[in-house]
Scaffold this active site. Sequence first.
Site, PDB file in Angstrom:
ATOM      1  N   HIS A 342       0.821  -1.218   0.000  1.00 46.34           N
ATOM      2  CA  HIS A 342       0.000   0.000   0.000  1.00 46.34           C
ATOM      3  C   HIS A 342       0.857   1.271   0.000  1.00 46.34           C
ATOM      4  O   HIS A 342       0.338   2.362  -0.291  1.00 46.34           O
ATOM      5  CB  HIS A 342      -0.918   0.028   1.226  1.00 46.34           C
ATOM      6  CG  HIS A 342      -2.165  -0.778   1.069  1.00 46.34           C
ATOM      7  ND1 HIS A 342      -2.174  -2.155   1.000  1.00 46.34           N
ATOM      8  CD2 HIS A 342      -3.476  -0.397   0.977  1.00 46.34           C
ATOM      9  CE1 HIS A 342      -3.411  -2.589   0.881  1.00 46.34           C
ATOM     10  NE2 HIS A 342      -4.227  -1.543   0.854  1.00 46.34           N
ATOM     11  N   GLU A 367      -1.724 -17.174  23.988  1.00 44.29           N
ATOM     12  CA  GLU A 367      -1.662 -18.643  24.016  1.00 44.29           C
ATOM     13  C   GLU A 367      -0.213 -19.128  23.936  1.00 44.29           C
ATOM     14  O   GLU A 367       0.055 -20.224  23.437  1.00 44.29           O
ATOM     15  CB  GLU A 367      -2.487 -19.272  22.879  1.00 44.29           C
ATOM     16  CG  GLU A 367      -3.849 -18.698  22.669  1.00 44.29           C
ATOM     17  CD  GLU A 367      -4.765 -18.809  23.871  1.00 44.29           C
ATOM     18  OE1 GLU A 367      -4.356 -19.401  24.879  1.00 44.29           O
ATOM     19  OE2 GLU A 367      -5.885 -18.287  23.815  1.00 44.29           O
TER      20      GLU A 367
END
Length: 391
Positions: A342, A367
């Site tokens: 971009h 996690e």
Amino acid sequence: MIMSGMDAEVFDQFIEQLWRYVHERLIPAEKDVIAANAIPEDILDEMREMGLFGLTMPEEYGGAGMNTSQYVETIRVLSYALPAYRSITSINLGMVCTALKKSGTEAQKAEWLPRLAAGEIACFGLTEPGSGSDSAAMQTTAVKDGNGYRLNGSKRYITNAPFAKLGLIMARTSKEPLPKNAHVSAFLVDMEKAGVTVGKPDKKMGQEGSQIADIYLDDVHVDGDALLGGEEGQGFRTAMMSLDNGRLSVAAASAGYARRILDTAMRYAQDRKAFGEPINQFQLIQAMLADSEAEIYAAECMLKDATAKVDAGEPSLLPAASTKLFASEMCNRVANRCVQIHGGAGYLAEYEAERFYRDSRIYTIYEGTSQIMQLVIAKAMLRNFAAGGQA
């Protein structure tokens, strides 16, 4: 034991329906979710109606009875949309439900699994201000009180805490550290109990719509039947078993979101022109797109292999950790390339690339951080090598 799961044809129909729901309903609602930092109740009700909170619950408790491969594929498809949609369901499915199924008493399963399958939201209370991966440093205590316990302490960065009806809370039942972390036990805590307080939701880098907060436990009395499995000293083992599923859920979220990110980068590269032609004709842009496709494909293959091992009853620690490590780091690389493709526009909030970059960053942390995953993988490799001569 082999986990057969949902009928394959029914599952394929469900995934097709979910794919349409993600694209036609969830993605168009993303701006509203981000603005409110919460999923609207009407969408939550739709998700409950679709059974998204009970995917892995046994059918006798009101769930869909999916095996791990089916559950992880569902999470991957759902995760093409805003991460908040996965977060609100995944703690129920990947962690609390797993702990209940594997370690809960029949009475605990009968009480909680139907409620979770119906869409009551759960949270998983392991991390504390002074301890995350280091369970020996856990300060939350559970002291015997008659036929029950009194819990005191706090938990930090707890996903879904502001919405949760049930907390699976880890606490010390022994003052001194014990072998195999047997000083930690797990408790099923009604979040509306006296003495339970949830702090103000934390402001985060990304993942709007998903909320985390501290949980404070001030002399919270729970009956003895709140002890998961009815046995002290099993809490950490339960947490680790649950984390294998949690890690596969994060890996699936990383793969699903990376696919969304790459599609966005492809679309921008097709529409954006420079030097009189679309930038997708430039070889260095093509290299970033190609690397992203190859890495997403690798993560998808790892997910299929790891979940197949789980469903076959094979050891899952090493494949789950390896898949989580690779997929989460991969998603960050794809998000970085999307911003790069971009160019200056990628740094502006009006383009999705900027949000994707912020949203993806957490996947390498929760996690189990990438560094913890490396330790888990290495220890499993060395243990297996010592036992049988190969990693």
